[in-house]
Design a protein around this motif. Structure first.
Motif, mmCIF file in Angstrom:
data_model
loop_
_atom_site.group_PDB
_atom_site.id
_atom_site.type_symbol
_atom_site.label_atom_id
_atom_site.label_comp_id
_atom_site.label_asym_id
_atom_site.label_seq_id
_atom_site.Cartn_x
_atom_site.Cartn_y
_atom_site.Cartn_z
ATOM 1 N N LYS A 58 -26.281 -82.655 -27.001
ATOM 2 C CA LYS A 58 -25.869 -83.612 -25.971
ATOM 3 C C LYS A 58 -25.754 -82.909 -24.620
ATOM 4 O O LYS A 58 -25.733 -81.679 -24.543
ATOM 5 C CB LYS A 58 -24.533 -84.259 -26.338
ATOM 6 N N ASP A 61 -23.927 -79.339 -23.458
ATOM 7 C CA ASP A 61 -23.952 -78.325 -24.508
ATOM 8 C C ASP A 61 -24.662 -77.066 -24.017
ATOM 9 O O ASP A 61 -25.495 -77.119 -23.110
ATOM 10 C CB ASP A 61 -24.675 -78.843 -25.755
ATOM 11 N N THR A 94 -20.165 -76.758 -27.430
ATOM 12 C CA THR A 94 -19.693 -77.893 -26.641
ATOM 13 C C THR A 94 -18.404 -77.478 -25.942
ATOM 14 O O THR A 94 -17.388 -77.222 -26.611
ATOM 15 C CB THR A 94 -19.431 -79.112 -27.541
ATOM 16 N N PRO A 101 -19.123 -76.506 -18.079
ATOM 17 C CA PRO A 101 -20.342 -76.224 -18.849
ATOM 18 C C PRO A 101 -21.296 -75.237 -18.188
ATOM 19 O O PRO A 101 -21.801 -74.317 -18.830
ATOM 20 C CB PRO A 101 -20.982 -77.607 -18.991
#
Length: 409
Positions: A58, A61, A94, A101
């Motif tokens: 997703k 990630d 994640t 991120p």
């Protein structure tokens, strides 16, 4: 901070009850590189996908390869990832609310993190690390405000470097295409553009000069099998057409045979063909004495007054680049062939007069050497920029290089 303290690993997995017609785009190990990020292939269905296609990916990630870890195959998903599946050869992280991120991806690419990953990997030729061990490595960590500033700075600077690399790689591609075009024309049409032509029934070839002959490979080449000498090192046939001692290229990353069953001698000037990679251009003239595995065919000319191996090496590589060797494949493995001597022997080849073969080979040596010199300069600059990018990431995420965090708040 440990990786497992800021991110969850492998949260989502496809199970065996997935419908066979479910379509997705697959990320395998070769799809991710340290410098170019992720390259997505075409859509495939679950029923036709490899058994390792299981990690659901997703947006936000971060993918970290757990195999061949020295390649630094690490990339973040900064786009809307719908129906994207990665190989189980990746650990998919994640981020939790402690880390941004983009900063997570940069921190894993730091020298400190990479060194830990490599030192904890097991295996010599195919080093791998378990996900739980990977999750215990220490990564650089800052508060969220500084993470955002670092990520924004690196996004901007890495994009600048990336644009320079992209421009250079486009230049290299243009020169490579020019090189291939020169070879294609010279070995199939000769050097005289005004020579009369005649058609052939050879599928990949088309018309050739009217004064050229056509013969089967068995009339031109013989397979040789020499006894291996104690001093012989391993010779490998690479996809760029180089045939040389492994130690001339690198000393790690190869699969080593415990028992060298079927190995045979190679000498300078031999024509060497990698049976499984011939379709990709793994055909060349050896520049070294040594030994090679039985996966390679070693050939010499039957009559040196009729066949010049340098000319036929270039011709065989043209066959591979035009897809003809791939079309001959009868095996079921994807992206491999089984191009044996008996296949080579059965094929039809154009046969220019020997003096013309040598003239073509000499012409290509001269022209290709000039293009190769330009390509080497371009590739050296590309590697310098890639190393600059790696150093920049490491210095910024570890605090060795200061940035203005206030102006990015």
């Amino acid at each position: 901070m440990r990786l497992k303290d800021v991110a969850f690993v492998n949260l989502r997995t496809l199970d065996e009850s997935t419908k066979g017609d479910y379509k997705f785009r697959y990320i395998d190990i070769s799809s991710v590189s340290a410098d170019n990020g992720i390259t997505l292939g075409d859509e495939i269905t679950f029923q036709e996908a490899p058994s390792r296609a299981r990690r659901i990916v997703k947006k936000d990630d971060v993918l970290v390869s757990t195999v061949r870890t020295y390649l630094r195959a690490i990339a973040n998903i900064d786009w809307d990832a719908k129906d994207i599946i990665a190989s189980t050869g990746f650990a998919v992280y994640t981020p939790n609310n402690k880390i941004i991120p983009r900063f997570l991806a940069y921190s894993i690419k730091s020298t400190k993190a990479i060194n830990q990953i490599c030192s904890n990997s097991k295996g010599v030729s195919y080093p791998a690390i378990q996900a739980q061990v990977l999750s215990s490595i220490e990564i650089p960590y800052w508060d969220l405000k500084r993470q955002e500033a670092i990520a924004a700075y690196l996004d901007k600077e890495c994009e600048k470097i990336g644009r320079k690399i992209e421009l250079l790689e486009r230049k290299a591609d243009a020169y490579s295409r020019l090189r291939r075009s020169l070879i294609n024309r010279a070995v199939t049409r000769g050097l005289d553009p005004n020579t009369p032509m005649k058609s052939t029934l050879i599928p990949w070839l088309g018309a050739i000069p009217a004064h050229w002959d056509i013969k089967r490979g068995k009339s031109l080449f013989k397979e040789v099998s020499r006894v291996v000498r104690p001093e012989d090192g391993v010779v490998t046939c690479f996809r760029n057409g180089e045939v040389t001692l492994r130690t001339n290229r690198r000393i790690t990353g190869f699969t080593e045979s415990e028992q060298e069953i079927g190995y045979h001698g190679v000498r300078i000037g031999d024509l060497v063909i990698h049976q499984m990679d011939a379709f990709a251009g793994a055909i060349g003239i050896s520049d070294s004495d040594g030994k090679c595995s039985p996966i390679c065919i070693v050939c010499r000319e039957i009559n040196s007054s009729e066949a010049d191996l340098k000319y036929y090496c270039q011709l065989l590589r043209v066959m591979s680049h035009r897809g003809y060797i791939q079309a001959l494949a009868k095996g079921i493995r994807e992206r491999t062939t089984d191009f044996r001597y008996k296949t080579l022997a059965s094929l039809h080849f154009p046969v220019p007069p020997i003096d013309e073969q040598k003239e073509i080979a000499a012409y290509l040596d001269e022209k290709c050497a000039k293009i190769d010199a330009i390509l080497e300069k371009i590739n050296t600059e590309v590697e310098r920029l890639k190393e600059l990018k790696r150093s920049l990431i490491n210095e910024v995420v570890t605090g060795q290089r200061a940035i203005d965090t206030e102006s990015r708040s």
